[in-house]
Design a protein around this motif. Structure first.
Motif, PDB file in Angstrom:
ATOM      1  N   SER A  23      10.244   5.672   2.500  1.00 23.57           N
ATOM      2  CA  SER A  23       9.124   6.001   1.620  1.00 23.57           C
ATOM      3  C   SER A  23       7.836   5.881   2.416  1.00 23.57           C
ATOM      4  N   THR A  24       6.703   6.075   1.718  1.00 21.63           N
ATOM      5  CA  THR A  24       5.390   5.962   2.355  1.00 21.63           C
ATOM      6  C   THR A  24       4.722   4.633   2.033  1.00 21.63           C
ATOM      7  N   VAL A  25       5.521   3.605   1.738  1.00 19.72           N
ATOM      8  CA  VAL A  25       4.995   2.296   1.361  1.00 19.72           C
ATOM      9  C   VAL A  25       4.794   1.450   2.618  1.00 19.72           C
ATOM     10  N   ILE A  26       3.676   0.740   2.667  1.00 18.01           N
ATOM     11  CA  ILE A  26       3.360  -0.194   3.746  1.00 18.01           C
ATOM     12  C   ILE A  26       3.209  -1.579   3.134  1.00 18.01           C
ATOM     13  N   SER A  27       3.961  -2.558   3.657  1.00 17.17           N
ATOM     14  CA  SER A  27       3.924  -3.930   3.144  1.00 17.17           C
ATOM     15  C   SER A  27       3.080  -4.795   4.065  1.00 17.17           C
ATOM     16  N   LEU A  28       2.166  -5.591   3.450  1.00 17.85           N
ATOM     17  CA  LEU A  28       1.298  -6.491   4.188  1.00 17.85           C
ATOM     18  C   LEU A  28       1.551  -7.922   3.741  1.00 17.85           C
ATOM     19  N   THR A  29       1.491  -8.876   4.638  1.00 24.34           N
ATOM     20  CA  THR A  29       1.601 -10.293   4.310  1.00 24.34           C
ATOM     21  C   THR A  29       0.574 -11.065   5.121  1.00 24.34           C
ATOM     22  N   LEU A  73       0.849  -1.186   0.000  1.00 27.16           N
ATOM     23  CA  LEU A  73       0.000   0.000   0.000  1.00 27.16           C
ATOM     24  C   LEU A  73       0.885   1.235   0.000  1.00 27.16           C
ATOM     25  N   ILE A  74       0.336   2.353  -0.462  1.00 25.27           N
ATOM     26  CA  ILE A  74       1.097   3.595  -0.503  1.00 25.27           C
ATOM     27  C   ILE A  74       0.225   4.736  -0.021  1.00 25.27           C
ATOM     28  N   LEU A  75       0.832   5.682   0.671  1.00 21.86           N
ATOM     29  CA  LEU A  75       0.131   6.870   1.155  1.00 21.86           C
ATOM     30  C   LEU A  75       0.402   8.017   0.189  1.00 21.86           C
ATOM     31  N   PRO A  76      -0.564   8.384  -0.669  1.00 20.93           N
ATOM     32  CA  PRO A  76      -0.321   9.496  -1.606  1.00 20.93           C
ATOM     33  C   PRO A  76      -0.321  10.826  -0.874  1.00 20.93           C
ATOM     34  N   SER A  77       0.316  11.824  -1.491  1.00 17.70           N
ATOM     35  CA  SER A  77       0.335  13.166  -0.921  1.00 17.70           C
ATOM     36  C   SER A  77      -1.048  13.785  -1.030  1.00 17.70           C
ATOM     37  N   THR A  78      -1.495  14.481   0.019  1.00 15.63           N
ATOM     38  CA  THR A  78      -2.828  15.096   0.030  1.00 15.63           C
ATOM     39  C   THR A  78      -2.697  16.595   0.248  1.00 15.63           C
ATOM     40  N   PRO A  79      -2.227  17.357  -0.791  1.00 17.75           N
ATOM     41  CA  PRO A  79      -2.058  18.804  -0.626  1.00 17.75           C
ATOM     42  C   PRO A  79      -3.401  19.523  -0.588  1.00 17.75           C
ATOM     43  N   THR A  80      -3.385  20.726  -0.077  1.00 11.78           N
ATOM     44  CA  THR A  80      -4.590  21.546  -0.001  1.00 11.78           C
ATOM     45  C   THR A  80      -4.262  22.952  -0.474  1.00 11.78           C
ATOM     46  N   ASP A  81      -5.274  23.709  -0.860  1.00  9.67           N
ATOM     47  CA  ASP A  81      -5.060  25.084  -1.316  1.00  9.67           C
ATOM     48  C   ASP A  81      -4.859  26.044  -0.161  1.00  9.67           C
ATOM     49  N   LYS A 138      -4.390 -13.307  14.457  1.00  7.09           N
ATOM     50  CA  LYS A 138      -3.552 -12.125  14.241  1.00  7.09           C
ATOM     51  C   LYS A 138      -2.127 -12.506  13.880  1.00  7.09           C
ATOM     52  N   ASP A 139      -1.639 -13.642  14.377  1.00  9.76           N
ATOM     53  CA  ASP A 139      -0.272 -14.080  14.080  1.00  9.76           C
ATOM     54  C   ASP A 139      -0.062 -14.414  12.608  1.00  9.76           C
ATOM     55  N   LEU A 140      -1.155 -14.592  11.839  1.00  9.28           N
ATOM     56  CA  LEU A 140      -1.033 -14.924  10.411  1.00  9.28           C
ATOM     57  C   LEU A 140      -0.703 -13.700   9.564  1.00  9.28           C
ATOM     58  N   PHE A 141      -0.781 -12.491  10.137  1.00  6.76           N
ATOM     59  CA  PHE A 141      -0.568 -11.261   9.382  1.00  6.76           C
ATOM     60  C   PHE A 141       0.657 -10.523   9.919  1.00  6.76           C
ATOM     61  N   SER A 142       1.268  -9.754   9.043  1.00  5.32           N
ATOM     62  CA  SER A 142       2.384  -8.894   9.439  1.00  5.32           C
ATOM     63  C   SER A 142       2.328  -7.609   8.641  1.00  5.32           C
ATOM     64  N   VAL A 143       2.766  -6.523   9.263  1.00  6.90           N
ATOM     65  CA  VAL A 143       2.783  -5.198   8.630  1.00  6.90           C
ATOM     66  C   VAL A 143       4.171  -4.611   8.818  1.00  6.90           C
ATOM     67  N   LYS A 144       4.763  -4.114   7.732  1.00  7.33           N
ATOM     68  CA  LYS A 144       6.072  -3.468   7.779  1.00  7.33           C
ATOM     69  C   LYS A 144       5.993  -2.140   7.049  1.00  7.33           C
ATOM     70  N   THR A 145       6.655  -1.119   7.598  1.00  9.08           N
ATOM     71  CA  THR A 145       6.696   0.203   6.981  1.00  9.08           C
ATOM     72  C   THR A 145       8.098   0.487   6.473  1.00  9.08           C
ATOM     73  N   ASP A 146       8.173   1.110   5.332  1.00  3.54           N
ATOM     74  CA  ASP A 146       9.456   1.473   4.733  1.00  3.54           C
ATOM     75  C   ASP A 146       9.886   2.829   5.288  1.00  3.54           C
ATOM     76  N   THR A 147      11.070   2.867   5.900  1.00  5.72           N
ATOM     77  CA  THR A 147      11.536   4.115   6.533  1.00  5.72           C
ATOM     78  C   THR A 147      11.886   5.197   5.519  1.00  5.72           C
TER      79      THR A 147
END
Length: 675
Positions: free
Chosen positions: A121-127, A43-51, A110-119
């Protein structure tokens, strides 16, 4: 390494038990391990700019290129990772999972899932893991869908709660801002303080200038006073008397000129402390001062007086000196007033300077309160204009970068990892057991023997004996030297008690070897088997123990000059047999009849039988057999202490286990089998 192997051989039972336990654990694990498949997605967190571009002061900024940024930031990726694996999210995923009945607790699922964040970038890895590839992929897809729906719910809830309280909060904050602004403005008007640092600097500059002017005026005043004093002394008149002579004290016009001249000089001093000499205001005051001085001189010069005649004693015009004295006195008074006014100004500036720090602290506090109130107000205004932006900043709109994909290789422990783990567990566990047990019961070393100070009577070559020893053993394994040592020593009663701290150190073997060696030297020897529990000496010679009769006990003939005495007391009476002196009397009777040169007594190990230390009391001479790489240090030292307490004479040591020159085997016990 050899020492380590010897230590391992001492503790083979617990080592074997550990390895059997590891095998019992590893074998079923390898046999029943199921393959596990893993699916992964990103997954990725896109930039959310505002005016919006609004400064929130101490609370942060709301910018069009950066979104909402707070002074104390939270990592959005970590927040999202917590939401993904929250109990609420996993409950929804478990409800639609095809294997939901297999999990009794949510923590197992819950032990069947894991979440890792990339330091970086804004990418989140799920397994996710499952028993089949399709279930793993479907399980991860369900988690992503539930996660995105959960974010939508959180955004709506956040926006709704903000809208409920924002109007009431805005009114309260607006009132606080107005109050803080009014307090700041009132204090600035009252204290006339805008910027404390700048005003302090200006006051210091003005104060220094006034002090310079004060010093100059004081110097002029002193000069003027000196001139007045000199003229008054010369005329013999005071300035007041001179004014009376010229009748100027009654003239309002003269007094007006004098007062005006004093005021101009004071203004002149103040202007010179602030401006340069060429400044228009300074030049204007200087011209006015010169005009007043000229008018004063003209008025004095036109004043009629009978004293204008020349005074011969003075040597000059008397009226002219009076005029100079009056002018000098006038100048002195004007300077005196200027000095007083400057001192008053300096005092006022000092008081103002001393009051600046407290006023500055108060001003800074009011500004801080105003800025904080303004920041809160701006923040609420920003929330009014961008409540949805706030919600998306807290719970960003996560997008799927990589759809769930299956790892083509099954994960989980295979046969090789299990076998390798079992091998490492065996090696490290065995080493730990060896080190632990060896630390509890360490081996006897040569240094331990040296520390006792006991003499070494002989060293026996490493070998194994199962039957009685022949003459070849005497010369090949070191017993001849031991026999020579014994033959030259003065032994009390010709007794020699041969024992050891524990079993397995070779005491019975030493008795047989020493007996054969003494026979070779021509001595008559009696060997006594006093080990009532094992009887290894009797068995090795092929005999049975002898029952004790009332008529006494006759030794058994083994060889022409070698006899065996093997008394057999009742099992419950072994201690009484030794403690009551029965054994001692029996040996004395046998010795008197047989006339033996040496009586060698084989006793139980000192650690395992209390009878042994009692025997040492009447046998006197004790020969201890030790094996440095087999004997236990603690048992050896405890045995020495027991013998010393019974005042036994430890005649010496026999060291067993010496390596032979013929490449003798490394078998452990240097003794009759079982010793």
């Amino acid at each position: 390494m050899n020492q380590f192997l010897i230590t391992a051989s001492r503790h083979w039972k617990p080592i074997l038990a550990l390895n059997v336990l590891i095998l019992l654990i590893a074998f079923p694990a390898a046999l029943f391990t199921k393959k596990t498949w893993e699916a992964g997605a990103k997954l990725i967190l896109p930039s959310t700019p505002t005016d919006l571009n609004l400064n929130l002061g101490d609370l942060g900024n709301l910018g069009g290129n950066e979104g909402l940024v707070f002074s104390q930031q939270l990592d959005s990726r970590q927040v999202l990772a917590s939401i993904v694996l929250s109990d609420d999210s996993l409950q929804q995923v478990l409800a639609i999972d095809p294997e939901s009945d297999s999990f009794s607790r949510l923590s197992e699922y819950k032990d069947l899932f894991s979440v890792k964040t990339d330091t970086s970038s804004t990418v989140i890895s799920l397994t996710s893991q499952a028993s089949s590839p399709e279930i793993a992929r479907q399980r991860l897809s369900n988690l992503i869908n539930v996660f995105q729906k959960r974010l939508d719910d959180l955004r709506r809830t956040d926006a709704s709660r903000r809208s409920q309280f924002i109007q009431q909060d805005l009114q309260e904050v607006e009132q606080n801002l107005a109050t803080a602004e009014q307090a700041l403005v009132s204090f600035q008007e009252k204290s006339n303080l805008i910027d404390g640092d700048i005003q302090t600097k200006e006051l210091v500059i003005s104060l220094n200038a006034l002090r310079v002017s004060e010093a100059q005026l004081i110097a002029q005043l002193e000069s003027s006073k000196a001139e007045v004093k000199a003229l008054a002394k010369r005329l013999g008149k005071t300035p007041q008397q001179s004014v009376q002579i010229l009748r100027l004290s009654d003239s309002p016009e003269y007094q007006g000129i004098q007062n005006k001249l004093s005021e101009v000089k004071v203004e002149m001093a103040a202007a010179q402390s602030q401006f340069a000499d060429n400044h228009p205001q300074v030049q204007k005051l200087l011209a006015e001062q010169n005009e007043l001085l000229q008018r004063q001189q003209e008025y004095i010069g036109q004043t009629p007086s009978i004293t204008r005649a020349r005074d011969r004693s003075i040597g000059q015009n008397y009226a002219s000196l009076i005029e100079r004295l009056i002018l000098a006195e006038t100048e002195s008074q004007a300077l005196q007033q200027q000095v007083a006014q400057l001192q008053t100004q300096i005092k006022q500036l000092n008081q103002q300077l001393r009051g600046i720090p407290s006023d500055q602290v108060r001003l800074a506090d009011l500004k801080r309160k105003y800025n904080l109130a303004e920041s809160v107000y701006n923040g609420l205004i920003a929330q009014v204009q961008a409540s949805r932006v706030n919600a998306f900043s807290l719970y960003p709109n996560v997008q799927v970068l990589d759809q769930p994909l299956i790892n083509p290789k099954a994960v989980g422990p295979g046969l090789k990892p299990i076998a390798l783990g079992a091998l490492l567990a065996s090696l490290f566990g065995s080493a730990a057991i060896i080190l632990f047990l060896d630390k509890r019961r360490p081996l006897l070393t040569q240094d331990d023997l040296d520390s006792t100070g006991l003499p070494v009577m002989g060293q026996i070559v490493h070998h194994r004996v199962h039957t009685k020893i022949d003459q070849a053993l005497v010369t090949e394994f070191g017993f001849q030297h031991l026999a020579s040592t014994v033959s030259m020593a003065p032994l009390v009663n010709r007794y020699l008690m041969i024992s050891s701290a524990t079993r397995g150190e070779g005491k019975t073997t030493v008795i047989l070897g020493l007996a054969n060696a003494l026979l070779a030297l021509g001595f008559r020897v009696l060997v006594v088997d006093a080990d009532f529990y094992q009887s290894k000496l009797t068995k090795s010679l092929g005999y049975q123990r002898q029952e004790i009769l009332e008529a006494g006990l006759q030794p058994l003939k083994v060889l022409p000059s070698l006899d065996l005495l093997a008394p057999q007391p009742k099992a419950q009476e072994t201690m009484e047999f030794v403690a009551h002196g029965t054994l001692e009397q029996l040996l004395a009777v046998v010795q008197s009849k047989g006339q033996y040169d040496y009586i060698l007594v084989d006793t139980p190990p000192i650690e395992s039988a209390n009878e042994t230390v009692l025997m040492a009391q009447f046998l006197i001479n004790v020969l201890l057999v030790v094996w440095p790489t087999v004997s236990d240090r603690s048992s050896f030292l405890e045995s020495l202490e027991k013998l010393k307490q019974q005042q036994a004479k430890i005649w010496g040591l026999v060291i067993n286990g010496i390596e032979g020159v013929k490449g003798d085997s490394q078998e452990r016990p240097n003794e009759v089998k079982g010793e």
